[in-house]
Scaffold this motif. Structure first.
Motif, PDB file in Angstrom:
ATOM      1  N   SER A 199      -1.672 -14.212  -5.078  1.00  0.00           N
ATOM      2  CA  SER A 199      -2.122 -15.373  -4.298  1.00  0.00           C
ATOM      3  C   SER A 199      -1.537 -15.317  -2.881  1.00  0.00           C
ATOM      4  CB  SER A 199      -1.700 -16.669  -4.986  1.00  0.00           C
ATOM      5  OG  SER A 199      -2.276 -16.752  -6.279  1.00  0.00           O
ATOM      6  N   THR A 200      -0.284 -14.886  -2.781  1.00  0.00           N
ATOM      7  CA  THR A 200       0.346 -14.721  -1.468  1.00  0.00           C
ATOM      8  C   THR A 200      -0.355 -13.621  -0.683  1.00  0.00           C
ATOM      9  OG1 THR A 200       2.491 -15.429  -2.339  1.00  0.00           O
ATOM     10  CG2 THR A 200       2.513 -14.224  -0.270  1.00  0.00           C
ATOM     11  N   ASN A 201      -0.737 -12.551  -1.368  1.00  0.00           N
ATOM     12  CA  ASN A 201      -1.471 -11.469  -0.702  1.00  0.00           C
ATOM     13  C   ASN A 201      -2.802 -11.975  -0.146  1.00  0.00           C
ATOM     14  OD1 ASN A 201       0.560  -9.715  -1.407  1.00  0.00           O
ATOM     15  ND2 ASN A 201      -0.542  -8.799  -3.120  1.00  0.00           N
ATOM     16  N   ILE A 202      -3.480 -12.834  -0.929  1.00  0.00           N
ATOM     17  CA  ILE A 202      -4.742 -13.418  -0.460  1.00  0.00           C
ATOM     18  C   ILE A 202      -4.480 -14.217   0.815  1.00  0.00           C
ATOM     19  CG2 ILE A 202      -6.542 -15.126  -0.969  1.00  0.00           C
ATOM     20  CD1 ILE A 202      -6.320 -14.268  -3.935  1.00  0.00           C
ATOM     21  N   ALA A 203      -3.395 -14.993   0.812  1.00  0.00           N
ATOM     22  CA  ALA A 203      -3.036 -15.782   1.996  1.00  0.00           C
ATOM     23  C   ALA A 203      -2.803 -14.879   3.210  1.00  0.00           C
ATOM     24  CB  ALA A 203      -1.795 -16.620   1.708  1.00  0.00           C
ATOM     25  N   GLU A 204      -2.168 -13.734   2.994  1.00  0.00           N
ATOM     26  CA  GLU A 204      -1.932 -12.784   4.088  1.00  0.00           C
ATOM     27  C   GLU A 204      -3.255 -12.247   4.633  1.00  0.00           C
ATOM     28  OE1 GLU A 204       0.650  -9.841   2.453  1.00  0.00           O
ATOM     29  OE2 GLU A 204       2.427 -11.130   2.521  1.00  0.00           O
ATOM     30  N   HIS A 205      -4.207 -11.981   3.731  1.00  0.00           N
ATOM     31  CA  HIS A 205      -5.529 -11.513   4.164  1.00  0.00           C
ATOM     32  C   HIS A 205      -6.238 -12.583   4.991  1.00  0.00           C
ATOM     33  CE1 HIS A 205      -4.883  -8.056   1.734  1.00  0.00           C
ATOM     34  NE2 HIS A 205      -5.203  -8.589   0.576  1.00  0.00           N
ATOM     35  N   VAL A 206      -6.046 -13.847   4.611  1.00  0.00           N
ATOM     36  CA  VAL A 206      -6.660 -14.957   5.350  1.00  0.00           C
ATOM     37  C   VAL A 206      -6.099 -15.016   6.773  1.00  0.00           C
ATOM     38  CG1 VAL A 206      -6.891 -17.471   5.506  1.00  0.00           C
ATOM     39  CG2 VAL A 206      -7.168 -16.331   3.296  1.00  0.00           C
ATOM     40  N   ILE A 207      -4.792 -14.865   6.890  1.00  0.00           N
ATOM     41  CA  ILE A 207      -4.161 -14.899   8.217  1.00  0.00           C
ATOM     42  C   ILE A 207      -4.679 -13.746   9.074  1.00  0.00           C
ATOM     43  CG2 ILE A 207      -1.961 -14.653   9.447  1.00  0.00           C
ATOM     44  CD1 ILE A 207      -0.702 -16.181   7.043  1.00  0.00           C
ATOM     45  N   TYR A 208      -4.863 -12.588   8.456  1.00  0.00           N
ATOM     46  CA  TYR A 208      -5.443 -11.451   9.177  1.00  0.00           C
ATOM     47  C   TYR A 208      -6.866 -11.781   9.636  1.00  0.00           C
ATOM     48  CZ  TYR A 208      -7.837  -6.987   9.865  1.00  0.00           C
ATOM     49  OH  TYR A 208      -8.610  -5.976  10.376  1.00  0.00           O
ATOM     50  N   LEU A 209      -7.627 -12.422   8.770  1.00  0.00           N
ATOM     51  CA  LEU A 209      -8.999 -12.808   9.107  1.00  0.00           C
ATOM     52  C   LEU A 209      -9.021 -13.733  10.325  1.00  0.00           C
ATOM     53  CD1 LEU A 209     -12.047 -13.248   8.595  1.00  0.00           C
ATOM     54  CD2 LEU A 209     -11.418 -15.003   6.925  1.00  0.00           C
ATOM     55  N   VAL A 210      -8.149 -14.721  10.319  1.00  0.00           N
ATOM     56  CA  VAL A 210      -8.161 -15.742  11.378  1.00  0.00           C
ATOM     57  C   VAL A 210      -7.552 -15.232  12.678  1.00  0.00           C
ATOM     58  CG1 VAL A 210      -7.342 -18.052  12.030  1.00  0.00           C
ATOM     59  CG2 VAL A 210      -8.120 -17.615   9.682  1.00  0.00           C
ATOM     60  N   THR A 211      -6.440 -14.503  12.570  1.00  0.00           N
ATOM     61  CA  THR A 211      -5.689 -14.121  13.772  1.00  0.00           C
ATOM     62  C   THR A 211      -5.805 -12.651  14.168  1.00  0.00           C
ATOM     63  OG1 THR A 211      -3.659 -13.550  12.560  1.00  0.00           O
ATOM     64  CG2 THR A 211      -3.983 -15.878  13.146  1.00  0.00           C
ATOM     65  N   GLY A 212      -6.211 -11.822  13.201  1.00  0.00           N
ATOM     66  CA  GLY A 212      -6.256 -10.389  13.467  1.00  0.00           C
ATOM     67  C   GLY A 212      -4.894  -9.734  13.320  1.00  0.00           C
ATOM     68  N   GLU A 213      -3.892 -10.521  12.912  1.00  0.00           N
ATOM     69  CA  GLU A 213      -2.529 -10.013  12.738  1.00  0.00           C
ATOM     70  C   GLU A 213      -2.187  -9.826  11.274  1.00  0.00           C
ATOM     71  OE1 GLU A 213       0.154 -12.665  14.650  1.00  0.00           O
ATOM     72  OE2 GLU A 213      -0.755 -12.445  16.622  1.00  0.00           O
ATOM     73  N   ARG A 214      -1.451  -8.775  10.981  1.00  0.00           N
ATOM     74  CA  ARG A 214      -0.984  -8.527   9.604  1.00  0.00           C
ATOM     75  C   ARG A 214       0.467  -8.976   9.510  1.00  0.00           C
ATOM     76  NH1 ARG A 214      -4.742  -5.574   7.009  1.00  0.00           N
ATOM     77  NH2 ARG A 214      -6.163  -4.275   8.248  1.00  0.00           N
ATOM     78  N   ILE A 215       0.740  -9.962   8.646  1.00  0.00           N
ATOM     79  CA  ILE A 215       2.110 -10.429   8.478  1.00  0.00           C
ATOM     80  C   ILE A 215       2.482 -10.404   6.999  1.00  0.00           C
ATOM     81  CG2 ILE A 215       1.913 -11.933  10.500  1.00  0.00           C
ATOM     82  CD1 ILE A 215       1.827 -14.304   8.560  1.00  0.00           C
ATOM     83  N   ASP A 216       3.784 -10.324   6.757  1.00  0.00           N
ATOM     84  CA  ASP A 216       4.306 -10.312   5.396  1.00  0.00           C
ATOM     85  C   ASP A 216       4.884 -11.698   5.095  1.00  0.00           C
ATOM     86  OD1 ASP A 216       5.445  -9.871   2.962  1.00  0.00           O
ATOM     87  OD2 ASP A 216       6.767  -8.239   3.593  1.00  0.00           O
ATOM     88  N   LEU A 217       4.181 -12.463   4.275  1.00  0.00           N
ATOM     89  CA  LEU A 217       4.626 -13.821   3.955  1.00  0.00           C
ATOM     90  C   LEU A 217       5.821 -13.823   3.016  1.00  0.00           C
ATOM     91  CD1 LEU A 217       1.215 -15.685   3.503  1.00  0.00           C
ATOM     92  CD2 LEU A 217       2.787 -15.831   5.413  1.00  0.00           C
ATOM     93  N   ASN A 218       6.142 -12.667   2.428  1.00  0.00           N
ATOM     94  CA  ASN A 218       7.297 -12.583   1.541  1.00  0.00           C
ATOM     95  C   ASN A 218       8.558 -12.147   2.277  1.00  0.00           C
ATOM     96  OD1 ASN A 218       6.243 -13.299  -1.073  1.00  0.00           O
ATOM     97  ND2 ASN A 218       5.028 -11.419  -0.968  1.00  0.00           N
ATOM     98  N   ALA A 219       8.391 -11.896   3.562  1.00  0.00           N
ATOM     99  CA  ALA A 219       9.543 -11.396   4.335  1.00  0.00           C
ATOM    100  C   ALA A 219      10.566 -12.501   4.567  1.00  0.00           C
ATOM    101  CB  ALA A 219       9.049 -10.853   5.661  1.00  0.00           C
TER     102      ALA A 219
END
Length: 219
Positions: A199-219
């Motif tokens: 589910s967290t990975n899905i959230a990361e994909h969403v952020i990439y979709l919206v911003t174009g940035e890849r971030i690690d939400l578990n960091a």
């Protein structure tokens, strides 16, 4: 129908398939935990058998995405929408795999009396599935802030996972003849923790979709 409307309609159909796949996966997780609680061997076997339904949907999503890319030649943000939908479908498929794993653990435990009433595991499941629901809503609404909130809930799931594992390990000396059950219940906790991770990975994909940035939400 103009080109933009045609693309939007096809993308909507892709999202609809993905939401149906997510609904089935979420239901499979709930049913698998119910089979564990009630030691419903027949239902556990049914969950394992029905896993092919998810696989069929994932293949359908993949095929539709490929056709959409080939026919519409999307660029930039439109292409990201398709790529993210594919990535999310892969995460959802893995969530369904965890439902199958939980059902298999139910079979391994069989009808052996539980060492304790199964109460906390369903609570952990509710937390993980709430994360899944939020991350999918974030995808549909393209809400990066909602996606980021998943990271905080993932910490809560991780904390509960650690608590349950410590509790189960504490039963080893008390119930040395129940090692198989303790091990399987530990696996189940891990499978639910993985649902939260996906589910967290899905959230990361969403952020990439919206911003174009890849971030690690578990960091």
């Amino acid at each position: 129908m103009n080109t933009r409307s045609h693309f939007d309609q096809n993308l909507k159909e892709l999202k609809d398939l993905l939401m149906e796949m997510a609904r089935i996966s979420e239901n499979a997780i709930k049913e698998s935990i119910n089979t564990l609680i009630h030691q419903d061997i027949e239902k556990a076997e049914e969950i394992i058998k029905n896993d092919t339904e998810i696989d069929v949907l994932e293949h359908e999503i993949n095929d539709k995405a490929i056709i959409l890319i080939a026919k519409e030649s999307p660029v930039a943000r439109d292409l990201r929408k398709i790529i993210v939908a594919l990535k999310i479908s892969s995460e959802v498929e893995r969530i369904a795999d965890n439902a199958v794993n939980i059902a298999k653990s139910t079979l391994h435990i069989g009808l052996e009396k539980h060492i304790k009433e199964i109460i906390d595991i369903p609570k952990m499941m509710d937390m993980a599935l709430d994360m899944l629901s939020n991350s999918l809503t974030a995808f549909l609404t393209e809400d990066a802030e909602l996606a980021k909130k998943c990271a905080k809930k993932d910490d809560q799931v991780d904390e509960m996972y650690g608590k349950l594992i410590r509790e189960l390990m504490g039963y080893i000396q008390q119930y040395p003849d129940k090692m198989n059950q303790i091990t399987q219940l530990s696996f189940v906790c891990r499978y639910i923790e993985r649902v939260a991770d996906h589910s967290t990975n899905i959230a990361e994909h969403v952020i990439y979709l919206v911003t174009g940035e890849r971030i690690d939400l578990n960091a």
